[in-house]
Design an enzyme around this catalytic site. Structure first.
Site, PDB file in Angstrom:
ATOM      1  N   SER A  64       0.791  -1.237   0.000  1.00  0.00           N
ATOM      2  CA  SER A  64       0.000   0.000   0.000  1.00  0.00           C
ATOM      3  C   SER A  64       0.818   1.279   0.000  1.00  0.00           C
ATOM      4  CB  SER A  64      -0.960   0.011   1.192  1.00  0.00           C
ATOM      5  OG  SER A  64      -2.069  -0.814   0.937  1.00  0.00           O
ATOM      6  N   LYS A  67       0.076   3.795  -2.724  1.00  0.00           N
ATOM      7  CA  LYS A  67      -0.933   4.860  -2.673  1.00  0.00           C
ATOM      8  C   LYS A  67      -0.314   6.243  -2.540  1.00  0.00           C
ATOM      9  CE  LYS A  67      -4.608   1.922  -0.755  1.00  0.00           C
ATOM     10  NZ  LYS A  67      -3.932   0.715  -0.269  1.00  0.00           N
ATOM     11  N   SER A 124      -5.851   3.516   4.600  1.00  0.00           N
ATOM     12  CA  SER A 124      -5.276   2.831   3.436  1.00  0.00           C
ATOM     13  C   SER A 124      -6.354   2.143   2.603  1.00  0.00           C
ATOM     14  CB  SER A 124      -4.217   1.812   3.884  1.00  0.00           C
ATOM     15  OG  SER A 124      -3.460   1.361   2.790  1.00  0.00           O
TER      16      SER A 124
END
Length: 388
Positions: A64, A67, A124
């Site tokens: 993640s 992102k 997230s």
């Protein structure tokens, strides 16, 4: 007898040596700061100075932390007027189907861009990230193309994105060094707006509805390490535990990246160790404050005839404590050759070499507007020369 005395002396020396304090540098060389992670990277935010690195160019899965690139594109859109925080963003069926970390958006549900950003930064949320990508680029695929283009612009030479979320794909990879470059770019673009969110431990979305949803930050270092205010964690079974973390103490901001740690506890311990090492060993100095005069420019055909060259931003340097360097050489390059020059407009760069070999580059401008001479000015100037 002599042999016994020598043995006794050696034993005493060894005991004495074992009692001596070990410096942080010795700990790094003897033990290292990587722990069980696959790669680590520690850099100073303003100048990009590398403080510590191990296997920083090894291609690994970012999970993640991906992102951060989506957030960079979002903040660019906010700042160039393509997006407003109160814009309503619709969730597609594809976005709602992401799974993994999510805020359980339903197909066709709308949420403000502000709440989407909070969901991405704090929880997230994969569904929110894809919805925002589709909103900005028209489709998830188009958004991923924009992510890869931006990566090339930033010099992230060992990075390739296959999606906006970081969900596993064998062809989706990056490095600790590239993640630090991305973190630096995101902080510069997002600024205090971003940090206000990434430093929030918990918050709500849909607060004024019956679908109120509690967000809890995945970055537990916010409550564990002094100065931590961002940025992004990550985990998949293939990537293991990852983090890109920023922290600021006094004027010094550091960015640490940990990739491929065995678990979140180990990851946080490694990141904490990197930050503590950096803050213990290094400091930041201000060489020239924004607006400081660096030199003077003269203009044969400009009015006024002179203007000061000034720094357009603070010019800082990072140094090892106890070894503060001095300015060794300064080179000014004017890239805008023709007038007019507007006050505080970028007209070139200054490149500074410090005595420890470190280089810095910063934008420069002039402290007043300088206009080219018009026809009447040139005529008057010519007549004065003739009379003289």
């Amino acid at each position: 007898m002599k042999k016994r005395m020598m043995k006794l002396s050696l034993a005493v020396l060894c005991l004495f040596a074992s009692l001596l304090p070990i410096t942080a540098k010795e700990e790094v060389s003897d033990v290292g700061l990587k722990g069980d992670a696959k790669s680590v990277y520690l850099m100073e935010y303003t100048t990009g100075k590398v403080i510590y690195a191990e296997h920083e160019n090894k291609r690994l899965y970012p999970a993640s932390m991906t992102k951060m690139m989506g957030l960079l594109l979002i903040y660019e859109a906010l700042h160039d007027g393509q997006l407003q925080l109160n814009d309503m963003v619709t969730t597609s069926e594809f976005a709602a189907s992401m799974g993994g970390s999510q805020v359980f958006l339903e197909p066709q549900e709308t949420l403000s861009a502000e709440d989407m950003i909070k969901s991405i930064c704090i929880a997230s949320a994969n569904d929110a990230m894809v919805a925002m990508g589709e909103h900005l680029a028209g489709s998830h695929e188009a958004f991923v193309k924009k992510m890869n283009r931006k990566a090339k612009e930033l010099g992230m030479n060992n990075t390739h994105f296959m999606n906006a979320t970081g969900l596993h794909d064998d062809k989706h990879y990056t490095t600790a060094k590239d993640m630090a470059l991305l973190g630096q770019a995101l902080l510069k673009e997002g600024g205090e707006e971003l940090l206000k969110i990434t430093s929030t431990y918990d918050a709500y979305i849909r607060e004024d509805s019956d679908k109120k949803f509690w967000l809890v930050n995945t970055n537990k270092l916010l409550k564990q390490v002094e100065g931590v205010d961002g940025l992004k964690t990550g985990f998949t079974k293939e990537a293991l535990s990852c983090i890109t973390v920023s922290a600021k103490r006094k004027e010094l901001r550091l960015i640490a990246v940990v990739m491929g740690a065995s678990n979140a506890k180990a990851r946080n311990a490694i990141a904490s160790g990197l930050l503590e090492y950096g803050f213990a060993q290094y400091a930041q100095g201000l060489l020239y404050a924004k607006g400081t005069r660096l030199d003077t420019l003269s203009f044969e055909n400009g009015k006024p005839k002179q203007a000061d060259i000034v720094a357009l931003e603070d010019i800082s340097y990072v140094f090892e404590k106890g070894k503060e360097p001095k300015e060794k050489h300064k080179e000014i390059t004017i890239t805008k050759k023709k007038l007019p020059y507007q006050k505080n407009e970028k007209i070139g760069t200054v490149r500074i070499e410090m005595s420890d070999g470190y280089y810095m580059e910063a934008p420069i401008g002039v402290n007043r507007t300088v206009l080219p001479l018009d026809f009447s000015d040139i005529l008057l100037k010519t007549m004065r020369k003739i009379i003289a």
